[in-house]
Design a protein around this motif. Structure first.
Motif, PDB file in Angstrom:
ATOM      1  N   GLY A  46       7.898  23.815 -11.587  1.00 22.16           N
ATOM      2  CA  GLY A  46       7.945  22.465 -12.118  1.00 22.16           C
ATOM      3  C   GLY A  46       7.255  21.488 -11.193  1.00 22.16           C
ATOM      4  O   GLY A  46       6.991  21.793 -10.038  1.00 22.16           O
ATOM      5  N   GLY A  47       6.967  20.310 -11.716  1.00 19.37           N
ATOM      6  CA  GLY A  47       6.269  19.311 -10.918  1.00 19.37           C
ATOM      7  C   GLY A  47       4.771  19.428 -11.077  1.00 19.37           C
ATOM      8  O   GLY A  47       4.266  20.000 -12.038  1.00 19.37           O
ATOM      9  N   ARG A 101      18.692  25.183  -9.766  1.00 21.85           N
ATOM     10  CA  ARG A 101      17.373  24.601 -10.045  1.00 21.85           C
ATOM     11  C   ARG A 101      17.512  23.210 -10.652  1.00 21.85           C
ATOM     12  O   ARG A 101      16.822  22.270 -10.254  1.00 21.85           O
ATOM     13  CB  ARG A 101      16.597  25.514 -10.999  1.00 21.85           C
ATOM     14  CG  ARG A 101      15.194  25.025 -11.316  1.00 21.85           C
ATOM     15  CD  ARG A 101      14.605  25.762 -12.490  1.00 21.85           C
ATOM     16  NE  ARG A 101      15.232  25.394 -13.732  1.00 21.85           N
ATOM     17  CZ  ARG A 101      14.914  24.318 -14.462  1.00 21.85           C
ATOM     18  NH1 ARG A 101      13.995  23.482 -14.031  1.00 21.85           N
ATOM     19  NH2 ARG A 101      15.515  24.068 -15.602  1.00 21.85           N
ATOM     20  N   ASN A 122      16.091  19.810  -8.863  1.00 24.16           N
ATOM     21  CA  ASN A 122      14.987  19.120  -9.527  1.00 24.16           C
ATOM     22  C   ASN A 122      15.390  17.724  -9.988  1.00 24.16           C
ATOM     23  O   ASN A 122      14.594  16.794  -9.910  1.00 24.16           O
ATOM     24  CB  ASN A 122      14.485  19.932 -10.722  1.00 24.16           C
ATOM     25  CG  ASN A 122      13.532  21.015 -10.306  1.00 24.16           C
ATOM     26  OD1 ASN A 122      13.038  21.035  -9.191  1.00 24.16           O
ATOM     27  ND2 ASN A 122      13.269  21.938 -11.200  1.00 24.16           N
ATOM     28  N   LYS A 123      16.618  17.573 -10.469  1.00 27.04           N
ATOM     29  CA  LYS A 123      17.056  16.266 -10.957  1.00 27.04           C
ATOM     30  C   LYS A 123      17.105  15.244  -9.825  1.00 27.04           C
ATOM     31  O   LYS A 123      16.651  14.104  -9.985  1.00 27.04           O
ATOM     32  CB  LYS A 123      18.429  16.406 -11.605  1.00 27.04           C
ATOM     33  CG  LYS A 123      18.906  15.156 -12.289  1.00 27.04           C
ATOM     34  CD  LYS A 123      20.197  15.427 -13.018  1.00 27.04           C
ATOM     35  CE  LYS A 123      20.637  14.194 -13.781  1.00 27.04           C
ATOM     36  NZ  LYS A 123      21.875  14.416 -14.519  1.00 27.04           N
ATOM     37  N   GLU A 128      13.455  14.541  -8.635  1.00 27.81           N
ATOM     38  CA  GLU A 128      12.663  13.829  -9.643  1.00 27.81           C
ATOM     39  C   GLU A 128      13.058  12.358  -9.731  1.00 27.81           C
ATOM     40  O   GLU A 128      12.213  11.504  -9.984  1.00 27.81           O
ATOM     41  CB  GLU A 128      12.850  14.495 -11.005  1.00 27.81           C
ATOM     42  CG  GLU A 128      11.903  13.998 -12.069  1.00 27.81           C
ATOM     43  CD  GLU A 128      12.056  14.762 -13.362  1.00 27.81           C
ATOM     44  OE1 GLU A 128      12.194  14.108 -14.404  1.00 27.81           O
ATOM     45  OE2 GLU A 128      12.044  16.005 -13.311  1.00 27.81           O
ATOM     46  N   GLU A 134       7.946  12.643 -11.325  1.00 23.92           N
ATOM     47  CA  GLU A 134       7.566  13.992 -11.757  1.00 23.92           C
ATOM     48  C   GLU A 134       6.352  14.532 -11.019  1.00 23.92           C
ATOM     49  O   GLU A 134       6.153  15.731 -10.953  1.00 23.92           O
ATOM     50  CB  GLU A 134       7.284  14.004 -13.264  1.00 23.92           C
ATOM     51  CG  GLU A 134       8.522  13.886 -14.111  1.00 23.92           C
ATOM     52  CD  GLU A 134       8.223  14.024 -15.585  1.00 23.92           C
ATOM     53  OE1 GLU A 134       7.195  14.615 -15.940  1.00 23.92           O
ATOM     54  OE2 GLU A 134       9.018  13.527 -16.381  1.00 23.92           O
ATOM     55  N   TYR A 172       6.142  16.132  -6.352  1.00 24.40           N
ATOM     56  CA  TYR A 172       6.563  17.402  -5.747  1.00 24.40           C
ATOM     57  C   TYR A 172       6.140  18.564  -6.640  1.00 24.40           C
ATOM     58  O   TYR A 172       5.720  18.365  -7.789  1.00 24.40           O
ATOM     59  CB  TYR A 172       8.081  17.429  -5.554  1.00 24.40           C
ATOM     60  CG  TYR A 172       8.852  17.550  -6.842  1.00 24.40           C
ATOM     61  CD1 TYR A 172       9.344  18.777  -7.273  1.00 24.40           C
ATOM     62  CD2 TYR A 172       9.092  16.445  -7.651  1.00 24.40           C
ATOM     63  CE1 TYR A 172      10.029  18.897  -8.465  1.00 24.40           C
ATOM     64  CE2 TYR A 172       9.783  16.553  -8.824  1.00 24.40           C
ATOM     65  CZ  TYR A 172      10.257  17.784  -9.228  1.00 24.40           C
ATOM     66  OH  TYR A 172      10.940  17.896 -10.412  1.00 24.40           O
ATOM     67  N   SER A 187       7.933  22.460  -7.478  1.00 28.29           N
ATOM     68  CA  SER A 187       9.054  23.361  -7.190  1.00 28.29           C
ATOM     69  C   SER A 187       8.769  24.739  -7.769  1.00 28.29           C
ATOM     70  O   SER A 187       8.082  24.865  -8.784  1.00 28.29           O
ATOM     71  CB  SER A 187      10.354  22.819  -7.777  1.00 28.29           C
ATOM     72  OG  SER A 187      10.332  22.896  -9.178  1.00 28.29           O
ATOM     73  N   PHE A 205      10.310  23.873  -2.424  1.00 30.66           N
ATOM     74  CA  PHE A 205       9.690  22.616  -2.834  1.00 30.66           C
ATOM     75  C   PHE A 205       8.474  22.372  -1.970  1.00 30.66           C
ATOM     76  O   PHE A 205       8.499  22.611  -0.767  1.00 30.66           O
ATOM     77  CB  PHE A 205      10.640  21.432  -2.637  1.00 30.66           C
ATOM     78  CG  PHE A 205      11.665  21.285  -3.708  1.00 30.66           C
ATOM     79  CD1 PHE A 205      11.302  21.193  -5.032  1.00 30.66           C
ATOM     80  CD2 PHE A 205      13.003  21.213  -3.393  1.00 30.66           C
ATOM     81  CE1 PHE A 205      12.255  21.050  -6.014  1.00 30.66           C
ATOM     82  CE2 PHE A 205      13.958  21.065  -4.368  1.00 30.66           C
ATOM     83  CZ  PHE A 205      13.579  20.986  -5.688  1.00 30.66           C
TER      84      PHE A 205
END
Length: 169
Positions: free
Chosen positions: A33-34, A62, A66-67, A70, A75, A78, A80, A131
């Motif tokens: 993600g990211g 996760r 992430n939350k 973020e 968004e 980073y 991940s 990350f």
């Protein structure tokens, strides 16, 4: 019940899904993600003991990390990546617990169990999640991983690696 029964992986892992009818679906939505870019640091979540982690615990870890990251970096601040994949089928032999169950139940004779969940066997010192962040967001990434490590069994360590600009995640 589930965490205590499946924390330690004993014996050979069972991974042959073609022999199981109705195998469970994996609960992890995304493994990456990211935004992919060149970052200054790689912050890793390492496990300190040999343990088996269920896919629901991996997903909650996760989501928590992430939350938090973020909200502080956005968004695109980073990248991940989850570094483990749950492929071990976990089975459970459910026993009948009603009146007269002793005549119906077979006990431990020929106990195979139904596939209830998936798990990942993790070795000591293995990276679970990482990350990639720039220098201003380094402390936020550490905080995000420390809040996520309470979601997984065992104790965890956070490791910071200076990342070269020539390398990309």
């Amino acid at each position: 019940m589930h965490g205590a029964n499946y924390r330690v992986g004993k014996g050979q892992p069972f991974c042959r899904k073609e022999f199981i009818k109705g195998n469970p679906q994996i609960k992890i939505a995304k493994f990456q993600g990211g935004k992919r870019a060149n970052y200054d640091y790689c912050v890793q979540l390492l496990i300190n003991e040999k343990v088996q982690i269920r896919h629901m615990a991996i997903e909650s870890c996760r989501l928590a990390a992430n939350k938090l990251l973020e909200q502080t970096t956005g968004e695109t601040g980073y990248f991940s990546r989850l570094r483990i994949y749950p492929h071990v089928l976990l089975r459970e032999n459910k026993m009948v617990a009603t009146a007269g169950a002793d005549r119906i139940s077979e006990g431990m004779r020929r106990a195979w169990g139904k596939a209830t969940s998936l798990g990942a066997r993790v070795a000591r010192g293995q990276c679970i999640m990482e990350f990639y962040v720039n220098a201003p967001h380094l402390e936020k990434a550490k905080k995000a991983l420390s809040s996520a490590c309470v979601k997984i069994p065992g104790t965890a360590t956070i490791k910071v690696i200076p990342w070269d600009q020539k390398m990309s995640p």
